[in-house]
Design an enzyme around this catalytic site. Structure first.
Site, mmCIF file in Angstrom:
data_model
loop_
_atom_site.group_PDB
_atom_site.id
_atom_site.type_symbol
_atom_site.label_atom_id
_atom_site.label_comp_id
_atom_site.label_asym_id
_atom_site.label_seq_id
_atom_site.Cartn_x
_atom_site.Cartn_y
_atom_site.Cartn_z
ATOM 1 N N CYS A 179 12.175 59.462 21.283
ATOM 2 C CA CYS A 179 13.343 58.679 21.680
ATOM 3 C C CYS A 179 14.574 59.595 21.678
ATOM 4 C CB CYS A 179 13.517 57.470 20.758
ATOM 5 S SG CYS A 179 14.402 57.807 19.232
ATOM 6 N N CYS A 232 8.485 61.389 17.317
ATOM 7 C CA CYS A 232 8.932 60.398 18.295
ATOM 8 C C CYS A 232 9.752 61.116 19.356
ATOM 9 C CB CYS A 232 9.783 59.356 17.553
ATOM 10 S SG CYS A 232 10.689 58.225 18.620
ATOM 11 N N ASP A 259 18.837 30.645 14.846
ATOM 12 C CA ASP A 259 18.111 30.040 13.731
ATOM 13 C C ASP A 259 19.065 29.071 13.020
ATOM 14 O OD1 ASP A 259 16.094 29.419 11.993
ATOM 15 O OD2 ASP A 259 15.767 31.464 11.268
ATOM 16 N N ALA A 319 7.326 31.217 8.319
ATOM 17 C CA ALA A 319 7.051 31.656 6.946
ATOM 18 C C ALA A 319 5.998 32.753 6.862
ATOM 19 C CB ALA A 319 6.663 30.460 6.070
HETATM 20 N N1 GUN Z 1 12.842 33.072 9.914
HETATM 21 C C1 GUN Z 1 11.730 33.639 9.398
HETATM 22 N N2 GUN Z 1 10.794 32.709 9.119
HETATM 23 C C2 GUN Z 1 11.334 31.522 9.439
HETATM 24 C C3 GUN Z 1 10.835 30.165 9.385
HETATM 25 O O1 GUN Z 1 9.725 29.888 8.956
HETATM 26 N N3 GUN Z 1 11.689 29.189 9.854
HETATM 27 C C4 GUN Z 1 12.932 29.476 10.334
HETATM 28 N N4 GUN Z 1 13.686 28.491 10.784
HETATM 29 N N5 GUN Z 1 13.413 30.733 10.376
HETATM 30 C C5 GUN Z 1 12.609 31.737 9.946
HETATM 31 ZN ZN ZN Z 2 12.788 58.122 17.622
#
Ligand code: GUN
Ligand code: ZN
Length: 490
Positions: A280, A278, A92, A195
């Site tokens: 796991c 669970c 990101d 978002a």
């Molecule tokens: N991580 C969570 N939401 C977003 C987003 O809308 N844009 C980016 N670049 N990273 C994110």
């Molecule tokens: Zn578990």
């Protein structure tokens, strides 16, 4: 779009896909979940991710860039070596920090070049994650900026690194749709719906569903779609059925940090658990009391491991359901475990026509498990088909046996309504339905009768029904003669 993405088994708008990540030299099977790695705050070593089933992870290039040590190490040895992970790595850009803190000290070109330099396999421009519910003017203006940056991103030389084209637009479906169409046209590779984190955090699965379906209307069917920042396993089935192919989970670590335990139907606090629901390895080997008694670091690590196991388990269940053609049954069962999930599912059903376009014409089975099933795309498709079927003369539509007083004799079954008897062995008329049908199912059947009758104004119809509720009979056109053939009705 340049990325190679091959779509296999489909169900609803969901699909199994094969996504080629050329720079990593791997093909990832989707739907896939990428654990989020904060390089300053590692809870589970990325080298262990394959144990859980991860083929890909996501980390943040902005954090790496702004930390002198990490920056040097990443440029020197590359992200894969630095994190100890040899699968595919997505990065990101700092947009999330932009949304949190209002500004960041980088821009699209610089951060994409940095992502390339540290060996990222999929990079991200600096999109603007416009929050839900803002003024339309703000949503439009910020979307325009995001779009300029995506166009710029398409001109940056990043070799064979794939590049994300995030789809923004806040809670305005028409903006999301335009954003999807524009993003698809940029020639970039992957399409995160952005978002949605605030929607997730508030369990607004209805608004999330609207945002995803709107983005999908703008994107091509072959576009790989990522639900950005969405990692709670309770909505994987829903999001996959909407056509999301990639997920990322920071939740596994963030929730573990404050003793929260993820399940496919919600979140539990460790302190409230008497038993672990669970199987796991963590939950099989420990009791909640034992974990509660541990030091904070051990507790966090074990909870994070459980959270990863339950998340990947759900991804595998979703993939199996996609292959078996019962993803909508899985979505429905998840929906009925939490009211907010139910709102998401009911919003999906509001868009049954959009799902119908990609939903396979034939699957193994249709399980009717609640009145919500009556609104599934398969029922809608059958109703549309009824409008195209010709009948003439005296027509008997019946839940019982036929009679040679009529020119034609069709079956009737809730929730589909009438169908020619020759179709009784074809999907979805082979549906498993309960003996105790609900009002919604009968009303859907009545809607089928209405459509057939209206499409054939010259024919005359008799409906033999077994005690349908008045609300369903009220939907049947007046010219259809009603005969109650239930034992009580005779
Ligand atoms: N991580 C969570 N939401 C977003 C987003 O809308 N844009 C980016 N670049 N990273 C994110
Ligand atoms: Zn578990």
């Amino acid at each position: 779009m340049r990325a190679v993405f091959e779509v296999g088994a489909q169900d609803g708008a969901g699909r199994i896909g094969e996504l080629e990540i050329p720079r990593a030299g791997v093909t990832v099977e989707t739907p896939t979940l990428m654990p989020v790695v904060n390089p300053n705050l590692i809870t589970v070593e990325p080298s262990r991710f394959p144990e859980f089933g991860a083929e890909m992870l996501i980390t943040n290039s902005y954090i790496v860039k702004n930390d002198p040590e990490l920056n040097e190490q990443a440029l020197d040895e590359g992200l894969h070596e630095m994190l100890g992970f040899d699968g595919a790595i997505m990065t990101d850009s700092g947009s999330f920090q932009l949304a949190e803190y209002g500004e960041i000290d980088t821009h699209t070109e610089e951060i994409l070049e940095f992502q390339h330099a540290i060996g990222s396999d999929v990079g991200t421009p600096v999109d603007i994650p416009t929050p839900p519910d803002v003024d339309r003017d703000q949503a439009e203006a910020e979307l325009a900026t995001t779009q300029e940056r995506l166009e710029l991103a398409a001109t940056v030389d990043v070799g064979d690194m794939l590049v994300n084209a995030p789809v923004q637009g806040s809670t305005y479906p028409d903006l999301r749709e335009d954003a999807g169409r524009h993003a698809y046209g940029t020639g970039l590779d992957l399409f995160p719906v952005g978002a949605v984190v605030p929607l997730m955090n508030q369990y607004r699965y209805d608004d999330m569903t609207e945002a995803v379906l709107a983005a999908k209307r703008g994107l091509g069917r072959d576009a790989p779609v990522h639900l950005f920042g969405a990692g709670h396993p309770m909505m994987f089935a829903l999001a996959a059925a909407l056509g999301c192919d990639l997920f990322d989970s920071a939740a596994y670590a963030i929730y573990a940090r404050d003793d929260r335990y993820l399940t496919v139907s919600g979140t539990e606090h460790l302190a409230d658990l008497h038993y672990f629901p669970c199987d796991c390895p963590v939950c099989a080997d420990h009791t909640p009391a034992e974990v509660q008694a541990m030091g904070a670091a051990d507790r966090e690590k074990l909870l994070a491991e459980h959270n990863l196991h339950v998340s990947f388990g759900e991804i595998r269940r979703v993939k199996q359901a996609l292959k078996s053609g019962n993803l909508l049954e899985l979505v429905e069962s998840r929906a009925h475990a939490h009211p907010d999930s139910l709102d998401g599912y009911r919003t999906l059903l509001d868009h049954a026509d959009q799902l119908e376009a990609s939903d396979p014409a034939s699957k193994d089975a249709f399980f009717y498990t609640s009145a919500d099933s009556a609104r599934r795309p398969e029922v809608l498709r059958h109703h549309r088909r009824l409008e195209r079927l010709d009948v003439s003369g005296d027509v008997l539509l019946t839940e019982g046996s036929g009679s040679d007083r009529f020119d034609e004799w069709w079956n009737v079954e809730a929730p589909f309504g009438p169908y020619p008897r020759a179709l009784s062995t074809t999907y979805p008329l082979t549906a498993e339905t309960p003996d105790r049908m609900d009002r919604g199912g009968f009303e859907a059947a009545a809607e089928g009768v209405r459509r057939l009758a209206e499409a054939n104004p010259a024919a005359s119809f008799t409906l033999g029904h077994r005690g349908w509720p008045d609300s369903a009979l009220a939907l049947v056109p007046e010219r259809v003669e009603l005969v109650d053939i239930s034992p009580e009705g005779e």
